[in-house]
Design a protein around this motif. Sequence first.
Motif, PDB file in Angstrom:
ATOM      1  N   GLU A 140      12.367  28.889  -2.069  1.00 58.23           N
ATOM      2  CA  GLU A 140      11.077  28.199  -1.979  1.00 58.23           C
ATOM      3  C   GLU A 140      11.267  26.689  -1.941  1.00 58.23           C
ATOM      4  O   GLU A 140      10.567  25.980  -1.204  1.00 58.23           O
ATOM      5  CB  GLU A 140      10.192  28.568  -3.171  1.00 58.23           C
ATOM      6  CG  GLU A 140       9.814  30.041  -3.254  1.00 58.23           C
ATOM      7  CD  GLU A 140      10.893  30.866  -3.905  1.00 58.23           C
ATOM      8  OE1 GLU A 140      11.933  30.299  -4.289  1.00 58.23           O
ATOM      9  OE2 GLU A 140      10.718  32.101  -4.017  1.00 58.23           O
ATOM     10  N   CYS A 197      10.089  24.183   1.006  1.00 58.44           N
ATOM     11  CA  CYS A 197       9.219  23.048   0.674  1.00 58.44           C
ATOM     12  C   CYS A 197       9.848  21.728   1.079  1.00 58.44           C
ATOM     13  O   CYS A 197       9.155  20.821   1.586  1.00 58.44           O
ATOM     14  CB  CYS A 197       8.908  23.058  -0.820  1.00 58.44           C
ATOM     15  SG  CYS A 197       7.840  24.408  -1.345  1.00 58.44           S
ATOM     16  N   ARG A 237      -0.662  23.242 -13.050  1.00 64.06           N
ATOM     17  CA  ARG A 237      -1.375  24.315 -12.370  1.00 64.06           C
ATOM     18  C   ARG A 237      -2.743  23.843 -11.862  1.00 64.06           C
ATOM     19  O   ARG A 237      -3.231  24.333 -10.833  1.00 64.06           O
ATOM     20  CB  ARG A 237      -1.534  25.481 -13.339  1.00 64.06           C
ATOM     21  CG  ARG A 237      -2.162  26.725 -12.733  1.00 64.06           C
ATOM     22  CD  ARG A 237      -2.145  27.885 -13.715  1.00 64.06           C
ATOM     23  NE  ARG A 237      -0.781  28.294 -14.024  1.00 64.06           N
ATOM     24  CZ  ARG A 237      -0.472  29.249 -14.891  1.00 64.06           C
ATOM     25  NH1 ARG A 237      -1.437  29.878 -15.544  1.00 64.06           N
ATOM     26  NH2 ARG A 237       0.791  29.571 -15.119  1.00 64.06           N
ATOM     27  N   PRO A 270      -3.372  21.100  -7.927  1.00 64.87           N
ATOM     28  CA  PRO A 270      -3.760  21.439  -6.543  1.00 64.87           C
ATOM     29  C   PRO A 270      -5.263  21.643  -6.384  1.00 64.87           C
ATOM     30  O   PRO A 270      -5.844  21.250  -5.356  1.00 64.87           O
ATOM     31  CB  PRO A 270      -2.985  22.732  -6.271  1.00 64.87           C
ATOM     32  CG  PRO A 270      -1.844  22.700  -7.209  1.00 64.87           C
ATOM     33  CD  PRO A 270      -2.337  22.027  -8.436  1.00 64.87           C
ATOM     34  N   PHE A 326      -4.596  21.339  -0.707  1.00 60.45           N
ATOM     35  CA  PHE A 326      -4.222  22.252  -1.779  1.00 60.45           C
ATOM     36  C   PHE A 326      -2.783  22.748  -1.586  1.00 60.45           C
ATOM     37  O   PHE A 326      -1.960  22.720  -2.512  1.00 60.45           O
ATOM     38  CB  PHE A 326      -5.204  23.427  -1.795  1.00 60.45           C
ATOM     39  CG  PHE A 326      -4.895  24.460  -2.836  1.00 60.45           C
ATOM     40  CD1 PHE A 326      -5.380  24.329  -4.129  1.00 60.45           C
ATOM     41  CD2 PHE A 326      -4.121  25.577  -2.526  1.00 60.45           C
ATOM     42  CE1 PHE A 326      -5.084  25.296  -5.093  1.00 60.45           C
ATOM     43  CE2 PHE A 326      -3.831  26.535  -3.485  1.00 60.45           C
ATOM     44  CZ  PHE A 326      -4.319  26.390  -4.772  1.00 60.45           C
ATOM     45  N   ILE A 327      -2.458  23.208  -0.369  1.00 52.43           N
ATOM     46  CA  ILE A 327      -1.118  23.744  -0.081  1.00 52.43           C
ATOM     47  C   ILE A 327      -0.069  22.644  -0.151  1.00 52.43           C
ATOM     48  O   ILE A 327       1.022  22.838  -0.710  1.00 52.43           O
ATOM     49  CB  ILE A 327      -1.114  24.426   1.297  1.00 52.43           C
ATOM     50  CG1 ILE A 327      -2.066  25.633   1.289  1.00 52.43           C
ATOM     51  CG2 ILE A 327       0.286  24.868   1.685  1.00 52.43           C
ATOM     52  CD1 ILE A 327      -2.309  26.239   2.645  1.00 52.43           C
ATOM     53  N   SER A 345       1.021  14.130  -6.685  1.00 54.32           N
ATOM     54  CA  SER A 345       2.287  14.731  -7.126  1.00 54.32           C
ATOM     55  C   SER A 345       3.190  13.683  -7.749  1.00 54.32           C
ATOM     56  O   SER A 345       3.818  13.926  -8.798  1.00 54.32           O
ATOM     57  CB  SER A 345       2.981  15.396  -5.939  1.00 54.32           C
ATOM     58  OG  SER A 345       2.169  16.389  -5.368  1.00 54.32           O
ATOM     59  N   THR A 377      -0.093  19.960  -1.901  1.00 53.87           N
ATOM     60  CA  THR A 377       0.176  19.581  -3.295  1.00 53.87           C
ATOM     61  C   THR A 377       1.200  20.527  -3.919  1.00 53.87           C
ATOM     62  O   THR A 377       2.125  20.091  -4.620  1.00 53.87           O
ATOM     63  CB  THR A 377      -1.134  19.606  -4.103  1.00 53.87           C
ATOM     64  OG1 THR A 377      -2.101  18.784  -3.463  1.00 53.87           O
ATOM     65  CG2 THR A 377      -0.898  19.099  -5.514  1.00 53.87           C
ATOM     66  N   LEU A 378       1.038  21.831  -3.665  1.00 49.85           N
ATOM     67  CA  LEU A 378       2.018  22.793  -4.172  1.00 49.85           C
ATOM     68  C   LEU A 378       3.408  22.498  -3.597  1.00 49.85           C
ATOM     69  O   LEU A 378       4.422  22.589  -4.307  1.00 49.85           O
ATOM     70  CB  LEU A 378       1.594  24.214  -3.794  1.00 49.85           C
ATOM     71  CG  LEU A 378       0.318  24.745  -4.472  1.00 49.85           C
ATOM     72  CD1 LEU A 378      -0.055  26.093  -3.873  1.00 49.85           C
ATOM     73  CD2 LEU A 378       0.517  24.882  -5.969  1.00 49.85           C
ATOM     74  N   ILE A 379       3.466  22.142  -2.320  1.00 48.22           N
ATOM     75  CA  ILE A 379       4.754  21.869  -1.668  1.00 48.22           C
ATOM     76  C   ILE A 379       5.377  20.593  -2.221  1.00 48.22           C
ATOM     77  O   ILE A 379       6.574  20.547  -2.539  1.00 48.22           O
ATOM     78  CB  ILE A 379       4.552  21.775  -0.139  1.00 48.22           C
ATOM     79  CG1 ILE A 379       4.191  23.153   0.425  1.00 48.22           C
ATOM     80  CG2 ILE A 379       5.792  21.226   0.536  1.00 48.22           C
ATOM     81  CD1 ILE A 379       3.789  23.132   1.881  1.00 48.22           C
ATOM     82  N   LEU A 398       4.872  19.172  -5.117  1.00 48.22           N
ATOM     83  CA  LEU A 398       5.303  19.353  -6.511  1.00 48.22           C
ATOM     84  C   LEU A 398       6.690  19.988  -6.584  1.00 48.22           C
ATOM     85  O   LEU A 398       7.444  19.750  -7.525  1.00 48.22           O
ATOM     86  CB  LEU A 398       4.296  20.233  -7.258  1.00 48.22           C
ATOM     87  CG  LEU A 398       2.963  19.580  -7.643  1.00 48.22           C
ATOM     88  CD1 LEU A 398       2.016  20.605  -8.238  1.00 48.22           C
ATOM     89  CD2 LEU A 398       3.167  18.422  -8.615  1.00 48.22           C
ATOM     90  N   GLN A 399       7.038  20.810  -5.585  1.00 50.56           N
ATOM     91  CA  GLN A 399       8.365  21.430  -5.539  1.00 50.56           C
ATOM     92  C   GLN A 399       9.414  20.492  -4.966  1.00 50.56           C
ATOM     93  O   GLN A 399      10.577  20.517  -5.394  1.00 50.56           O
ATOM     94  CB  GLN A 399       8.315  22.701  -4.672  1.00 50.56           C
ATOM     95  CG  GLN A 399       7.504  23.829  -5.254  1.00 50.56           C
ATOM     96  CD  GLN A 399       8.369  24.812  -6.042  1.00 50.56           C
ATOM     97  OE1 GLN A 399       9.552  24.603  -6.223  1.00 50.56           O
ATOM     98  NE2 GLN A 399       7.756  25.865  -6.514  1.00 50.56           N
TER      99      GLN A 399
END
Length: 824
Positions: free
Chosen positions: A192, A196, A126, A129, A167-168, A72, A170-172, A174-175
């Motif tokens: 969100e 995060c 996109r 993750p 995976f999860i 990230s 990485t999404l968190i 990035l936010q």
Amino acid sequence: MEKTHASFIEPIGEVKLHKSKWDMNKSLKKFQTMLESFFIKNGVLLLIVGFLLGRALILAKLTPFSLPFFASVYLIKKDRAPLALIGLIAGATTLSLSNAAFTFVITFSFLVIFRLSSKWISNEMRALPFYVGIILGLGKLAETFIFSKELTLYDAMMIGVQASLAFILTLIFLQSIPLLTFNKRRQLLKTEEIVCLIIMLASIMTGTIGWKVYDLSIEHIMSRYLVLIFSFIAGATVGSTVGVVTGLIFSLASVSSFYHMSLLAFSGVLGGLLKEGKKIGVSIGLFIATLLIGMYGEGSGSLKLTLMESAVAVLLFLLTPQILTSRLAKYIPGTPEHTAEQQKYMRKMRDVTAQRVSQFSNVFQALSKSFSQMDSEPFEDESQRELDFFMSYVTEKTCQTCFKKEQCWAKNFSKTYAYMEEIIHEMDQNNGNVSLRLGREWEKHCSRSKKVYETIGQELTFYQANQKLKKKVQESRRLVADQLMGVSEVMNNFAKEIQRERENYYKQEEQIMEAIQGFGIQIENVEIYSLEPGNIDIEISVPFCNGHGECEKLIAPMLSDILGETIVVKKEECAPYPNGFCHTVFRSSKAFTVETGVAHAAKDGGLISGDSHSTIELGFGKMALAISDGMGNGERAHYESTETLQLLQKILQSGIEETLAIKSVNSILSLRTTDEIFSTLDLAMIDLKNASAKFLKVGSTPSFIKRGKKIIKIQASNLPMGILQEFEVDVVSEQLKAGDLLIMMSDGVFEGPKHVENYDLWMKRKLLELETDDPQEVADLILEEVIRSKSDIIDDDMTVMVAKIKHNTPKWASIPIQKVKKRA
């Protein structure tokens, strides 16, 4: 003397105090800037976060945080990725050397694979993750084969769990990482992003598991401190969310911390509920939660230790500067700081919009002045120049080849020029003819007199057409100038209205809600938009009343007593289902109302009348009554009168002053066609606040006001619209009273009676003979009387409009409320 000396010293002391405060704030701001530059701009914060995430564990053995964090950072802030990697490897080293080696290898593998395949990736954000989850899963799979030589079902499940977590996470990350790296942020945090950020902070704090100072657990202290901060800033909802999420992350990291989730969640709820008590109230909430939840611990020693950890968290919380919490609160929806920031932004946008509107107003005003100056310029030089050109055209065709040219224009120039000028003037005024005296003198002076007459006649035709065209252009300029000035005034008033900031009526809203609910009526919400006397605007949400009319019968009378003036229901939207809410708008009731009646008849009993009438509702408590009579009868006259009223209505409703509106309509009608089609206008503007009236009559017949046994005639002298381009509108003002009857009529009614010499006296006598004051009955009786006087013959279009001025009496008397002061 001592008193004077003391009064002189006090201002000096105040100045010194303000100066010292200013210096202190300046020093704090400078220190804050230095800290931000050191931790955020230089990337030291990423180094510290990387160290803690590098040693963070899930279920005491999984380390899914390192690669998602590095990936990230690499994508968001590539230049600080090396610092993040150093921190991750250093943190992993505190666990084991093999863990540090795996972190380095898996990170290097990610860099190689991601760089090689980046040319085929269209959306890196996109795809990231998936890269992280697959690479970390393959790395753990390879590590298992290298050290264990076999893959059990348990190992496969753990590898799948770790890849899914990567995976999860990485999404968190990035936010949430942008929230740590960018110190300048204008947008508020989304829900969100808040979640995060909480997960990331809790993950970072898991890196402190096992750290103790004097047997006090660092992770417990920091987690409770985090809950205190968010409970204080955003209340019970966000505080309990932070407690649950943080406790859940800690329980995943260490099963022994499971009860800690209950403590954090409970303290978040209590702290948020007690936030009105400021920091002390939130701290008390933590202590209460610690005492209640700590009793489930292992004896008094465990409770004592837990209380000490809470005490340290409270100490850190009390030492946290207000500037830090206020700055964080600006980005969380629902906080007073966020509301103030939004209002500040809205004020800025309002000022910018008002400034732009004001600039446009100035532009229109400048254009209007420019067109006006073009019309007001002196035309003497231009007229003389046109006359010279006119003579040059004439002499070119007549005198240029004449043998007497030298004698006429060289020796007798003044005499010849004067004769030519007089001839042109007389032929222009007398349809191409000149007087006998001038003709004889000119024939003696000129040898080609008939040729000169013919040439001047031809040139005059072009000259007159040119003058008409110039006149039309000037009239058009004047119309444009008037319209631009009117638009400028409207825009200037609009800019001033924009700058009027909506006042906050929180206290008044609470008082009104308390008073109405104290009376036994349940209301859901009160919103006050204006408390200006005579212009009150309130919106209230009321539970479904099943059509009993509580708003009109109870709430409006109570508001009338509270606010000291009559309040009525202006608009009501009932709930479509029994458990819903009705939304009702309450407005100030006008002091007067107008009841109207209209009677009309077309010529010879036809269907189309040349007369038109209209009742126009204007803003600001004003009402307009208008009658227009098109020239002649039939469809064309009907079209002209209707068009006049439609134009007038649109211009008046735009906010342009009535005199300018009538001039604009007149200009449009006069420029629109070359046909001699005219129309009259009879306009009455009534202010419903005080019943004052303005009458503007353009070619119309008189109006009458019947006040008991007294008849007042309203008359003004203006030509019909469309005849003259520029004219002054006579405005007649009159103060109306309750009970007055205003009678307006077209010329077919006023001048309709046969064998009547004085129409005024006849109409006044008929009005005095009326025994009714109903507007519709009055209009019908007047029209019937006029038709009867003409032996039932209708030889012109007839229209009568009658308006009755009445006091506005509400249906329900005000209900006294003693607990609330008048106009709270």
